[in-house]
Design a protein around this motif. Structure first.
Motif, PDB file in Angstrom:
ATOM      1  N   THR A  50       3.651  -8.132   0.827  1.00  0.00           N
ATOM      2  CA  THR A  50       3.437  -9.295   1.690  1.00  0.00           C
ATOM      3  C   THR A  50       1.975  -9.727   1.731  1.00  0.00           C
ATOM      4  O   THR A  50       1.632 -10.668   2.444  1.00  0.00           O
ATOM      5  N   HIS A  51       1.117  -9.076   0.960  1.00  0.00           N
ATOM      6  CA  HIS A  51      -0.284  -9.498   0.845  1.00  0.00           C
ATOM      7  C   HIS A  51      -0.445 -10.554  -0.256  1.00  0.00           C
ATOM      8  O   HIS A  51      -1.390 -11.320  -0.239  1.00  0.00           O
ATOM      9  N   GLY A  52       0.453 -10.548  -1.196  1.00  0.00           N
ATOM     10  CA  GLY A  52       0.357 -11.348  -2.409  1.00  0.00           C
ATOM     11  C   GLY A  52       0.326 -10.406  -3.583  1.00  0.00           C
ATOM     12  O   GLY A  52       1.317 -10.188  -4.274  1.00  0.00           O
ATOM     13  N   VAL A  53      -0.829  -9.787  -3.807  1.00  0.00           N
ATOM     14  CA  VAL A  53      -0.974  -8.652  -4.717  1.00  0.00           C
ATOM     15  C   VAL A  53      -1.858  -7.629  -4.018  1.00  0.00           C
ATOM     16  O   VAL A  53      -3.027  -7.896  -3.732  1.00  0.00           O
ATOM     17  N   PHE A  54      -1.306  -6.473  -3.734  1.00  0.00           N
ATOM     18  CA  PHE A  54      -2.086  -5.386  -3.156  1.00  0.00           C
ATOM     19  C   PHE A  54      -1.435  -4.042  -3.485  1.00  0.00           C
ATOM     20  O   PHE A  54      -1.936  -3.284  -4.299  1.00  0.00           O
ATOM     21  N   SER A  55      -0.284  -3.770  -2.876  1.00  0.00           N
ATOM     22  CA  SER A  55       0.366  -2.468  -3.082  1.00  0.00           C
ATOM     23  C   SER A  55       1.470  -2.492  -4.125  1.00  0.00           C
ATOM     24  O   SER A  55       1.887  -1.429  -4.596  1.00  0.00           O
ATOM     25  N   ALA A  56       1.954  -3.672  -4.507  1.00  0.00           N
ATOM     26  CA  ALA A  56       3.043  -3.733  -5.497  1.00  0.00           C
ATOM     27  C   ALA A  56       2.653  -3.095  -6.837  1.00  0.00           C
ATOM     28  O   ALA A  56       3.488  -2.418  -7.450  1.00  0.00           O
ATOM     29  N   PRO A  57       1.410  -3.276  -7.333  1.00  0.00           N
ATOM     30  CA  PRO A  57       1.061  -2.590  -8.584  1.00  0.00           C
ATOM     31  C   PRO A  57       1.164  -1.068  -8.486  1.00  0.00           C
ATOM     32  O   PRO A  57       1.528  -0.403  -9.451  1.00  0.00           O
ATOM     33  N   ARG A  58       0.852  -0.525  -7.303  1.00  0.00           N
ATOM     34  CA  ARG A  58       0.999   0.920  -7.117  1.00  0.00           C
ATOM     35  C   ARG A  58       2.467   1.317  -7.233  1.00  0.00           C
ATOM     36  O   ARG A  58       2.796   2.369  -7.799  1.00  0.00           O
ATOM     37  N   ALA A  59       3.356   0.498  -6.716  1.00  0.00           N
ATOM     38  CA  ALA A  59       4.781   0.790  -6.800  1.00  0.00           C
ATOM     39  C   ALA A  59       5.316   0.624  -8.222  1.00  0.00           C
ATOM     40  O   ALA A  59       6.251   1.307  -8.624  1.00  0.00           O
ATOM     41  N   LEU A  60       4.714  -0.307  -8.972  1.00  0.00           N
ATOM     42  CA  LEU A  60       5.131  -0.488 -10.363  1.00  0.00           C
ATOM     43  C   LEU A  60       4.805   0.740 -11.200  1.00  0.00           C
ATOM     44  O   LEU A  60       5.527   1.077 -12.137  1.00  0.00           O
ATOM     45  N   ARG A  61       3.723   1.397 -10.867  1.00  0.00           N
ATOM     46  CA  ARG A  61       3.218   2.465 -11.722  1.00  0.00           C
ATOM     47  C   ARG A  61       4.217   3.590 -11.971  1.00  0.00           C
ATOM     48  O   ARG A  61       4.397   4.015 -13.113  1.00  0.00           O
ATOM     49  N   PRO A  62       4.910   4.154 -10.961  1.00  0.00           N
ATOM     50  CA  PRO A  62       5.876   5.202 -11.289  1.00  0.00           C
ATOM     51  C   PRO A  62       7.006   4.721 -12.180  1.00  0.00           C
ATOM     52  O   PRO A  62       7.481   5.469 -13.042  1.00  0.00           O
TER      53      PRO A  62
END
Length: 313
Positions: free
Chosen positions: A100-112
């Motif tokens: 919900t930031h735009g791009v912030f934590s989603a890349p961390r979730a993509l990584r696994p």
């Protein structure tokens, strides 16, 4: 590539590229994470408003235990497989992660997903705010929390090249970057003040500064806010320019990175925003690793070598 993998999806997708939020082979995951101490409650926000059918991906829950008590570490194969099964994700599912930031934590979730070979996974560029801003449908009624998958999700194999341990970072710190066994470059996504040691860390008692062979590259350098209210990734050309600035204008070093002749490790405060750098580099075709513990794990250990100042050492 893992045996679980299916055809790779684009690493970054815009809302308009996803024609139907209810596509049978697609699952949206809200991976919003907020800094400790924030009054926001991401799970409650997801329950109140989300992309239709989206499930919640808790980065601190889908994680491995750590002896130092660090949060959101890369999950074990068993934890990851169990989470996927519980979220209705099969090996063929296209997983779209957003925050919900735009791009912030989603890349961390993509990584696994990427690290465990589920390459049919993407980050929604601009996240929920952009989705809503562009007029795509939203869901606000009570979410369905129980899901099933048509296919079993077997425990995957980890690509060991994409994650670095403390011991590997210590070994890297001892290498001479001018030797044939050149040290990996470390890109530090924290603020320049914390990197240089001029500003304190937000975690009490933790020293600031940086690791040897590292460059300051605050994660915001890869992002922009075209409408002022949410972040998206910059264009590849702009990311390349930010990368060149980070290596202090050294075109030779930049070209070594782009050509894969110089390995790269990404770090930040706790492993969250390092993944923004990791994904931005991926958009340039650069494969890199993440030091999961990042500065918190490194600096908590009294024996760690800490460098101050702005120049990479």
């Amino acid at each position: 590539m893992s045996a679980l993998s299916h055809a790779p999806a684009p690493l970054l997708v815009a809302p308009a590229e996803l024609k139907s939020a209810a596509a049978r082979s697609r699952v949206f995951l809200d991976a919003t994470w907020v800094m400790p101490g924030s009054a926001r409650k991401p799970h409650e926000e997801w329950a109140a408003k989300r992309i239709p059918g989206a499930r919640f991906f808790d980065l601190d829950l889908v994680a491995s235990d750590h002896p130092l008590g660090l949060k959101h570490m890369l999950p074990s194969p068993a934890v990851f497989a169990s989470a996927c099964a519980g979220l209705g994700i099969s090996p063929s599912t296209h997983v779209v992660l957003y925050d919900t930031h735009g791009v912030f934590s989603a890349p961390r979730a993509l990584r696994p997903f990427q690290a465990f070979g589920h390459v049919n996974s993407s980050v929604l560029n601009g996240g929920l705010p952009r989705w809503e801003d562009e007029g795509h449908p939203l869901e606000t009624d009570t979410p369905v929390t129980s899901t099933t998958s048509d296919d079993a999700y077997a425990e995957p194999e980890l690509d060991s090249n994409v994650v670095k341990s403390y011991e590997q970072m210590v070994s890297n710190a001892l290498l001479d970057p001018a030797s044939n066994d050149a040290a990996s470059l470390v890109f530090d996504a924290r603020s320049k003040g914390r990197y240089s040691g001029a500003d304190p860390e937000p975690r009490p008692g933790l020293p600031s500064g940086h690791m040897p062979h590292s460059f300051s590259l605050p994660f915001q350098a890869f992002l922009e806010s075209p409408k002022g209210s949410y972040t998206v990734f910059k264009s590849p050309d702009a990311i390349r320019a930010a990368l060149l600035e980070a290596v202090q204008g050294n075109e030779e070093t930049l070209q070594q990175i782009l050509d894969g002749k110089r390995s790269v490790i990404n770090s930040c405060g706790s492993g969250m925003t390092a993944c923004i750098l990791w994904l931005g580099l991926q958009l340039l075709g650069v494969k890199s690793a993440v030091y999961d513990e990042s500065w918190t794990g490194y600096a908590m250990r009294k024996e760690s070598k800490i460098v101050s100042g702005h120049a990479a050492v």
